[in-house]
Design an enzyme around this catalytic site. Structure first.
Site, PDB file in Angstrom:
ATOM      1  N   LYS A 114       0.503  -1.251  -0.261  1.00 37.47           N
ATOM      2  CA  LYS A 114       0.192  -0.369   0.300  1.00 37.47           C
ATOM      3  C   LYS A 114       0.985   0.572  -0.192  1.00 37.47           C
ATOM      4  O   LYS A 114       1.918   1.186   0.640  1.00 37.47           O
ATOM      5  CB  LYS A 114      -0.741   0.188   1.033  1.00 37.47           C
ATOM      6  CG  LYS A 114      -2.253  -0.912   1.374  1.00 37.47           C
ATOM      7  CD  LYS A 114      -2.866  -1.036   2.029  1.00 37.47           C
ATOM      8  CE  LYS A 114      -3.578  -1.909   2.340  1.00 37.47           C
ATOM      9  NZ  LYS A 114      -4.940  -1.882   1.929  1.00 37.47           N
TER      10      LYS A 114
ATOM     11  N   ARG B  37     -10.242 -12.103   1.981  1.00 38.37           N
ATOM     12  CA  ARG B  37     -11.606 -12.320   1.760  1.00 38.37           C
ATOM     13  C   ARG B  37     -10.419 -14.064   2.167  1.00 38.37           C
ATOM     14  O   ARG B  37     -11.196 -15.107   1.519  1.00 38.37           O
ATOM     15  CB  ARG B  37     -11.353 -12.425   0.294  1.00 38.37           C
ATOM     16  CG  ARG B  37     -10.230 -12.283  -0.409  1.00 38.37           C
ATOM     17  CD  ARG B  37     -10.744 -11.693  -2.255  1.00 38.37           C
ATOM     18  NE  ARG B  37     -10.392 -10.465  -1.663  1.00 38.37           N
ATOM     19  CZ  ARG B  37     -11.031  -9.088  -2.745  1.00 38.37           C
ATOM     20  NH1 ARG B  37     -11.537  -9.495  -3.667  1.00 38.37           N
ATOM     21  NH2 ARG B  37     -10.826  -8.049  -2.320  1.00 38.37           N
TER      22      ARG B  37
HETATM   23  N1  BES Z   1      -7.910  -4.342   4.610  1.00 38.68           N
HETATM   24  C1  BES Z   1      -8.296  -3.202   2.785  1.00 38.68           C
HETATM   25  C2  BES Z   1      -9.733  -2.799   2.727  1.00 38.68           C
HETATM   26  C3  BES Z   1     -10.109  -1.551   3.897  1.00 38.68           C
HETATM   27  C4  BES Z   1      -9.538  -0.240   3.289  1.00 38.68           C
HETATM   28  C5  BES Z   1     -10.022  -1.209   5.011  1.00 38.68           C
HETATM   29  C6  BES Z   1      -9.718   0.603   3.678  1.00 38.68           C
HETATM   30  C7  BES Z   1     -10.044   0.345   5.729  1.00 38.68           C
HETATM   31  C8  BES Z   1     -10.314   1.283   4.912  1.00 38.68           C
HETATM   32  C9  BES Z   1      -8.565  -4.876   1.960  1.00 38.68           C
HETATM   33  O1  BES Z   1      -7.230  -5.927   2.971  1.00 38.68           O
HETATM   34  C10 BES Z   1      -7.848  -4.021   0.938  1.00 38.68           C
HETATM   35  O2  BES Z   1      -6.774  -3.689   1.348  1.00 38.68           O
HETATM   36  N2  BES Z   1      -8.249  -4.682  -0.072  1.00 38.68           N
HETATM   37  C11 BES Z   1      -8.281  -3.928  -1.579  1.00 38.68           C
HETATM   38  C12 BES Z   1      -8.693  -4.953  -2.172  1.00 38.68           C
HETATM   39  C13 BES Z   1      -8.407  -4.521  -3.660  1.00 38.68           C
HETATM   40  C14 BES Z   1      -6.692  -4.860  -4.159  1.00 38.68           C
HETATM   41  C15 BES Z   1      -8.247  -5.886  -4.238  1.00 38.68           C
HETATM   42  C16 BES Z   1      -8.338  -2.267  -1.662  1.00 38.68           C
HETATM   43  O3  BES Z   1      -9.765  -2.565  -1.443  1.00 38.68           O
HETATM   44  O4  BES Z   1      -8.144  -1.449  -2.211  1.00 38.68           O
HETATM   45 MN    MN Z   2      -5.050  -5.748   2.070  1.00 39.11          MN
END
Ligand code: BES
Ligand code: MN
Ligand code: ZN
Length: 499
Positions: free
Chosen positions: A275, A349
């Protein structure tokens, strides 16, 4: 638990101490007990209301310092708007809004639980008291220098009620639920160097004191079960993953349990698909689903819910490392289905896929509800007001929606369907872990659905509601504790035996 208040109940006739809180509505009248306490000061209130334009609107407040004729430091008159149709959720908010008015120097307050129409019902006084505790919560365990102005409210609150016995009785279960919310918040707010999977599992194990059976699975135990998806995420961290199964048997022996499953990513860096740095610290809250499940199990056990309930959490840390999983890897889940990793940041997931399957197969529950800070996309769709609800079952969805209205922890149903499901088909494996740019919350839910084995199931995407939401009347902290009151309510309304 970081508790800044002590709540007790006294009769209307008790002498008020410190700050006196009275309620009125748009009629600007007071109930008989409040009028009696006010005595000659009623005239003062009238004049203050007129000069300040106070109309008794919901959430508005009239604040009078050292009122003559009254032996209190301060008088707060809180408006309730049109008080004829207050819901339980409103009483919680009023309690919170009232606490927001107390200063850090306040030591004692008396809240007179009466509306112009008469005394509040015992259940409503319990909601009010819960709101008081929820708003007074702050997480300051790691602040060594407490300045005067950011010291938390530390106050002893006396609720003056018409029937002390009835109020206390109604408050016992409400207080257990409130404890559950505060436990969930504490877990979310803890820093990730302190709360990693093994430590989280230890905290969950404290539920044993309440009679909850707690079973902890380490890496080897999960490997024996074939949980390749969960372990694939965990393998990039020097901290081992854990699965924790909690069990509260308060219902009829042999009755099928209901079950709750939580995403417990103790820190989510994104892994190799790392990230960006901005706000990454918030990903300590990526275990809010698991925190909610622990808080809920506490609430149910502490109030001795007459239901059989399974709580299950998958705990991992998603880290980049020489041993971390790669985009392109294919993992085999406990179900036997294979998943191609496209993006290592879509890790929640993967964790849930194995835990959901384990719960479905092991317990054959009446239903499974999972909670997960699963996708940023749900924030885009619903903001911080509603959790996304995805389900294969209309009755369960309807019950969750109703419980959301009753508690103020709202859910909004989102679609599922074969056209969305197709988006996660993979060239190389049974499925892939992302579905492309569009409908990101939905394709995440479609993957989960492939692991519920036909069990009635609902998925709550709490990325918007569980962490980082703006302050409200009943919460000012990063972790909201979202879901504990919602699911406690779902259980009490539909799945508990006769009292
Ligand atoms: N933990 C994150 C989602 C999240 C984002 C929670 C902001 C709380 C606040 C999750 O694991 C994630 O990174 N999801 C990605 C999925 C994508 C890579 C398909 C996302 O939402 O960008
Ligand atoms: Mn994630
Ligand atoms: Zn995550």
């Amino acid at each position: 638990m970081s508790d800044a208040v002590k709540v007790g109940f006294v009769p209307f006739s008790a002498t008020p101490k410190g700050v006196l809180v009275l309620f009125t509505d748009e009629s600007l009248k007071f109930g008989p007990a409040s009028a009696k306490i006010l005595g000659g000061a009623a005239e003062l209130v009238k004049r203050a209301a007129a000069t300040s334009g106070f109309k008794g609107k919901s959430g508005s407040v009239l604040d009078i310092l050292a009122p003559s004729d009254l032996k209190v430091d301060r008088l707060i008159v809180t408006g309730t708007g049109k008080s004829g149709n207050l819901k339980p959720e409103d009483y919680i908010k009023i309690g919170g809004a009232t606490v927001a008015r107390l200063k850090s120097s306040t030591e004692a307050a008396t809240i007179v639980a009466e509306l112009p129409s008469g005394p509040m019902a015992a259940a409503d006084t319990a909601s009010l008291a819960s709101g008081v505790r929820l708003r007074a919560y702050s997480f300051d365990r790691y602040k060594t220098k407490k300045k005067d102005d950011d010291a938390k409210v530390k106050v002893s609150v006396s609720m003056a009620v018409t029937d002390v016995g009835a109020a206390k009785k109604a408050y016992v279960p409400a207080d257990a639920t409130t404890d559950g919310v505060l436990i969930a918040r504490d877990l979310v707010n803890e820093p990730p160097n302190v709360l990693y999977p093994e430590e989280f599992a230890k905290r969950a194990a404290q539920l044993r004191k309440l009679g909850v059976k707690v079973e902890i699975f380490d890496r080897k135990a999960m490997a024996r079960l074939g949980m390749g998806a969960l372990l694939g995420v965990a393998q990039g961290s020097v901290r081992e993953g854990r699965m924790v199964i909690m069990r509260w048997d308060g219902g009829k022996k042999g009755d099928k349990p209901v079950s709750f499953v939580g995403k417990g990513v103790c820190f989510d860096t994104g892994g190799i698909s790392i990230k960006p740095a901005g706000n990454m610290e918030e990903m300590k809250g990526d275990m809010a689903g698991a925190a909610c499940v622990v808080g809920l199990m506490h609430a149910l056990a502490a109030r001795k819910a007459r239901a059989n309930v399974i709580g299950a959490i998958g705990l991992v840390e998603n880290m980049p490392d020489g041993n971390a999983q790669r985009p392109g890897d294919i993992v085999t889940t406990m179900s036997g289905q294979t998943i191609e990793i496209i993006n290592t940041d879509a890790e929640g997931r993967l964790v849930l896929a194995d835990v959901l399957w384990y719960v479905a197969k092991t317990f054959k529950p009446k239903f499974m509800v999972d909670l997960a800070t699963l996708t940023g996309a749900i924030l885009v769709a619903l903001g911080t007001e509603h959790a996304g609800l995805f389900s294969n079952n209309d009755e369960l969805s309807e019950r969750l929606t109703q419980a959301g209205r009753a508690t103020g922890e709202h859910v909004w149903r989102m679609p599922l369907g074969p056209a969305y499901d197709k988006l996660i088909d993979s060239k190389f494996a049974d499925m892939k872990n992302t579905g492309g740019r569009y409908g990101g919350s939905i394709t995440a839910a479609q993957l989960l659905q492939r692991f519920v084995d036909g069990t009635p199931w609902a998925h709550l995407d709490i990325a918007g509601t569980g962490i980082g939401a703006p302050s409200t009347d009943i919460n000012t902290s990063f972790g909201t504790g979202y879901g504990v009151r919602l699911l406690d309510r779902l259980v009490s309304d539909h799945y508990e035996g006769k009292k």
